[in-house]
Motif scaffolding. Structure first.
Motif, PDB file in Angstrom:
ATOM      1  N   ASN A  86       0.995  -1.200   0.485  1.00 18.67           N
ATOM      2  CA  ASN A  86       0.319   0.435  -0.079  1.00 18.67           C
ATOM      3  C   ASN A  86       0.612   1.038  -0.121  1.00 18.67           C
ATOM      4  OD1 ASN A  86       1.206  -0.076   2.686  1.00 18.67           O
ATOM      5  ND2 ASN A  86      -1.373   0.306   3.839  1.00 18.67           N
ATOM      6  N   ASN A  87       1.805   1.376  -0.295  1.00 16.04           N
ATOM      7  CA  ASN A  87       3.170   2.311  -0.001  1.00 16.04           C
ATOM      8  C   ASN A  87       3.641   2.296  -0.967  1.00 16.04           C
ATOM      9  OD1 ASN A  87       5.568   3.993   0.516  1.00 16.04           O
ATOM     10  ND2 ASN A  87       5.512   4.034   2.628  1.00 16.04           N
ATOM     11  N   LYS A  88       3.192   3.087  -2.301  1.00 15.62           N
ATOM     12  CA  LYS A  88       4.446   3.198  -3.657  1.00 15.62           C
ATOM     13  C   LYS A  88       5.676   3.536  -3.737  1.00 15.62           C
ATOM     14  CE  LYS A  88       4.001   5.532  -8.145  1.00 15.62           C
ATOM     15  NZ  LYS A  88       2.994   6.852  -8.730  1.00 15.62           N
ATOM     16  N   SER A  89       6.103   3.619  -2.661  1.00 15.48           N
ATOM     17  CA  SER A  89       7.355   4.542  -2.845  1.00 15.48           C
ATOM     18  C   SER A  89       8.353   2.684  -2.757  1.00 15.48           C
ATOM     19  CB  SER A  89       8.276   5.560  -1.081  1.00 15.48           C
ATOM     20  OG  SER A  89       8.351   5.222  -1.049  1.00 15.48           O
ATOM     21  N   TYR A  90       7.757   2.135  -1.855  1.00 14.74           N
ATOM     22  CA  TYR A  90       8.281   0.853  -0.989  1.00 14.74           C
ATOM     23  C   TYR A  90       8.091   0.233  -2.063  1.00 14.74           C
ATOM     24  CZ  TYR A  90       8.921  -3.388   2.137  1.00 14.74           C
ATOM     25  OH  TYR A  90       9.598  -4.049   2.006  1.00 14.74           O
ATOM     26  N   PHE A  91       6.980   0.236  -1.950  1.00 15.24           N
ATOM     27  CA  PHE A  91       6.739  -1.146  -3.311  1.00 15.24           C
ATOM     28  C   PHE A  91       7.686  -0.861  -4.913  1.00 15.24           C
ATOM     29  CE2 PHE A  91       4.652  -2.406  -7.779  1.00 15.24           C
ATOM     30  CZ  PHE A  91       4.816  -3.834  -7.771  1.00 15.24           C
ATOM     31  N   TYR A  92       8.183   0.200  -5.023  1.00 14.59           N
ATOM     32  CA  TYR A  92       8.839   0.797  -6.173  1.00 14.59           C
ATOM     33  C   TYR A  92      10.158  -0.207  -6.246  1.00 14.59           C
ATOM     34  CZ  TYR A  92       5.795   2.602  -9.391  1.00 14.59           C
ATOM     35  OH  TYR A  92       4.982   2.785 -11.229  1.00 14.59           O
ATOM     36  N   ARG A  93      10.767   0.539  -4.872  1.00 12.09           N
ATOM     37  CA  ARG A  93      12.555   0.688  -4.621  1.00 12.09           C
ATOM     38  C   ARG A  93      12.275  -1.208  -4.038  1.00 12.09           C
ATOM     39  NH1 ARG A  93      11.392   3.349   0.270  1.00 12.09           N
ATOM     40  NH2 ARG A  93      11.546   1.468   1.240  1.00 12.09           N
ATOM     41  N   GLU A  94      11.616  -2.052  -3.235  1.00 11.77           N
ATOM     42  CA  GLU A  94      11.220  -3.507  -3.413  1.00 11.77           C
ATOM     43  C   GLU A  94      11.818  -4.595  -4.577  1.00 11.77           C
ATOM     44  OE1 GLU A  94      13.576  -4.676   0.203  1.00 11.77           O
ATOM     45  OE2 GLU A  94      12.708  -2.466   0.522  1.00 11.77           O
ATOM     46  N   PHE A  95      10.395  -4.004  -5.222  1.00  8.68           N
ATOM     47  CA  PHE A  95      10.802  -4.189  -6.655  1.00  8.68           C
ATOM     48  C   PHE A  95      11.874  -3.501  -7.434  1.00  8.68           C
ATOM     49  CE2 PHE A  95       9.236  -5.359 -11.371  1.00  8.68           C
ATOM     50  CZ  PHE A  95       8.607  -5.771 -11.199  1.00  8.68           C
ATOM     51  N   GLN A  96      12.315  -2.580  -6.984  1.00 10.45           N
ATOM     52  CA  GLN A  96      13.784  -2.059  -8.104  1.00 10.45           C
ATOM     53  C   GLN A  96      14.920  -3.598  -7.571  1.00 10.45           C
ATOM     54  OE1 GLN A  96      14.137   1.601  -9.815  1.00 10.45           O
ATOM     55  NE2 GLN A  96      16.131   0.555  -9.989  1.00 10.45           N
ATOM     56  N   LYS A  97      14.923  -3.521  -6.344  1.00 13.48           N
ATOM     57  CA  LYS A  97      15.311  -4.808  -5.580  1.00 13.48           C
ATOM     58  C   LYS A  97      15.700  -5.441  -6.076  1.00 13.48           C
ATOM     59  CE  LYS A  97      15.824  -2.990  -1.407  1.00 13.48           C
ATOM     60  NZ  LYS A  97      15.850  -3.061   0.586  1.00 13.48           N
ATOM     61  N   GLU A  98      14.243  -6.556  -6.127  1.00 18.05           N
ATOM     62  CA  GLU A  98      14.146  -7.723  -6.331  1.00 18.05           C
ATOM     63  C   GLU A  98      14.522  -8.171  -7.663  1.00 18.05           C
ATOM     64  OE1 GLU A  98      13.695 -11.972  -5.676  1.00 18.05           O
ATOM     65  OE2 GLU A  98      14.030 -10.264  -3.726  1.00 18.05           O
ATOM     66  N   ASN A  99      14.063  -7.525  -8.686  1.00 22.13           N
ATOM     67  CA  ASN A  99      14.236  -7.156 -10.364  1.00 22.13           C
ATOM     68  C   ASN A  99      16.128  -6.419 -10.992  1.00 22.13           C
ATOM     69  OD1 ASN A  99      12.283  -9.434 -10.352  1.00 22.13           O
ATOM     70  ND2 ASN A  99      11.247  -7.403  -9.152  1.00 22.13           N
ATOM     71  N   GLY A 100      15.495  -5.732 -10.479  1.00 21.82           N
ATOM     72  CA  GLY A 100      16.870  -4.584 -10.677  1.00 21.82           C
ATOM     73  C   GLY A 100      16.705  -4.096 -12.168  1.00 21.82           C
ATOM     74  N   ILE A 101      14.806  -3.892 -11.704  1.00 16.02           N
ATOM     75  CA  ILE A 101      14.503  -2.638 -12.966  1.00 16.02           C
ATOM     76  C   ILE A 101      13.246  -2.247 -12.242  1.00 16.02           C
ATOM     77  CG2 ILE A 101      15.827  -3.260 -15.103  1.00 16.02           C
ATOM     78  CD1 ILE A 101      13.456  -4.798 -16.134  1.00 16.02           C
ATOM     79  N   PRO A 102      12.451  -1.169 -12.426  1.00 17.58           N
ATOM     80  CA  PRO A 102      11.332  -0.929 -11.832  1.00 17.58           C
ATOM     81  C   PRO A 102      10.166  -1.776 -12.905  1.00 17.58           C
ATOM     82  CG  PRO A 102      12.422   0.912 -13.127  1.00 17.58           C
ATOM     83  CD  PRO A 102      13.663  -0.551 -12.935  1.00 17.58           C
ATOM     84  N   PRO A 103       9.464  -1.106 -12.180  1.00 20.41           N
ATOM     85  CA  PRO A 103       7.625  -2.058 -12.554  1.00 20.41           C
ATOM     86  C   PRO A 103       8.037  -1.599 -13.830  1.00 20.41           C
ATOM     87  CG  PRO A 103       7.505  -1.246 -10.060  1.00 20.41           C
ATOM     88  CD  PRO A 103       8.566  -0.445 -10.459  1.00 20.41           C
ATOM     89  N   LYS A 104       7.536  -0.668 -14.228  1.00 24.53           N
ATOM     90  CA  LYS A 104       7.139  -0.038 -15.810  1.00 24.53           C
ATOM     91  C   LYS A 104       8.194  -0.525 -16.724  1.00 24.53           C
ATOM     92  CE  LYS A 104       4.948   4.348 -14.397  1.00 24.53           C
ATOM     93  NZ  LYS A 104       4.837   5.634 -14.387  1.00 24.53           N
ATOM     94  N   GLU A 105       9.432  -0.310 -16.574  1.00 21.09           N
ATOM     95  CA  GLU A 105      10.505  -1.042 -17.523  1.00 21.09           C
ATOM     96  C   GLU A 105      10.748  -2.776 -17.438  1.00 21.09           C
ATOM     97  OE1 GLU A 105      15.108   0.037 -17.022  1.00 21.09           O
ATOM     98  OE2 GLU A 105      13.459   2.039 -16.026  1.00 21.09           O
ATOM     99  N   TYR A 106      10.160  -2.760 -16.117  1.00 23.48           N
ATOM    100  CA  TYR A 106      10.208  -4.914 -16.407  1.00 23.48           C
ATOM    101  C   TYR A 106       8.816  -4.838 -17.474  1.00 23.48           C
ATOM    102  CZ  TYR A 106       9.490  -9.529 -13.581  1.00 23.48           C
ATOM    103  OH  TYR A 106       9.187 -10.751 -13.971  1.00 23.48           O
ATOM    104  N   ARG A 107       7.831  -4.412 -17.313  1.00 21.83           N
ATOM    105  CA  ARG A 107       6.782  -5.037 -18.028  1.00 21.83           C
ATOM    106  C   ARG A 107       7.346  -5.120 -19.361  1.00 21.83           C
ATOM    107  NH1 ARG A 107       1.539  -2.179 -17.415  1.00 21.83           N
ATOM    108  NH2 ARG A 107       0.507  -4.453 -16.172  1.00 21.83           N
ATOM    109  N   ASN A 108       7.956  -3.790 -20.064  1.00 26.98           N
ATOM    110  CA  ASN A 108       8.423  -4.094 -21.753  1.00 26.98           C
ATOM    111  C   ASN A 108       9.478  -4.549 -22.100  1.00 26.98           C
ATOM    112  OD1 ASN A 108       6.810  -1.749 -21.543  1.00 26.98           O
ATOM    113  ND2 ASN A 108       7.829  -0.109 -20.677  1.00 26.98           N
TER     114      ASN A 108
END
Length: 108
Positions: A86-108
């Motif tokens: 429920n926290n956008k900045s936390y989600f983006y930070r953790e997603f990038q940590k886990e996958n190496g790229i932000p969610p929007k780039e991951y989708r592409n």
């Protein structure tokens, strides 16, 4: 890994997946569902997957978000909520940590 250990992790993973949208899904939730003590859960998780229950929960939630990004047309924010964040900045930070790229780039 022993069969009992695999079953233990599968049971926890199943609890997480069934309750993935619950933003209050935390180690205490799993402790109640599995009828374990806090120490039992932490010790077993550390031994089996070298991570804390919180890290394990977060990893499964982020894997769920990754799957949704690849398989749906939902917005990143909708996926964030459906993955129990429920926290956008936390989600983006953790997603990038886990996958190496932000969610929007991951989708592409």
């Amino acid at each position: 890994m022993l069969t009992d250990d695999k079953e233990f992790l599968l049971k926890i993973a199943n609890i997480i997946e069934v309750n993935i949208e619950n933003e209050h899904l935390n180690p205490d939730f799993i402790i109640r569902e599995m009828a374990l003590s806090r120490m039992q859960l932490y010790r077993k998780m550390k031994e089996l997957c070298d991570s804390s229950p919180s890290e394990f929960i977060r990893r499964i939630k982020l894997q769920h978000a990754s799957k949704l990004l690849k398989s749906t047309n939902l917005t990143v924010q909708e996926i964030m909520y459906q993955s129990g964040f429920n926290n956008k900045s936390y989600f983006y930070r953790e997603f990038q940590k886990e996958n190496g790229i932000p969610p929007k780039e991951y989708r592409n």
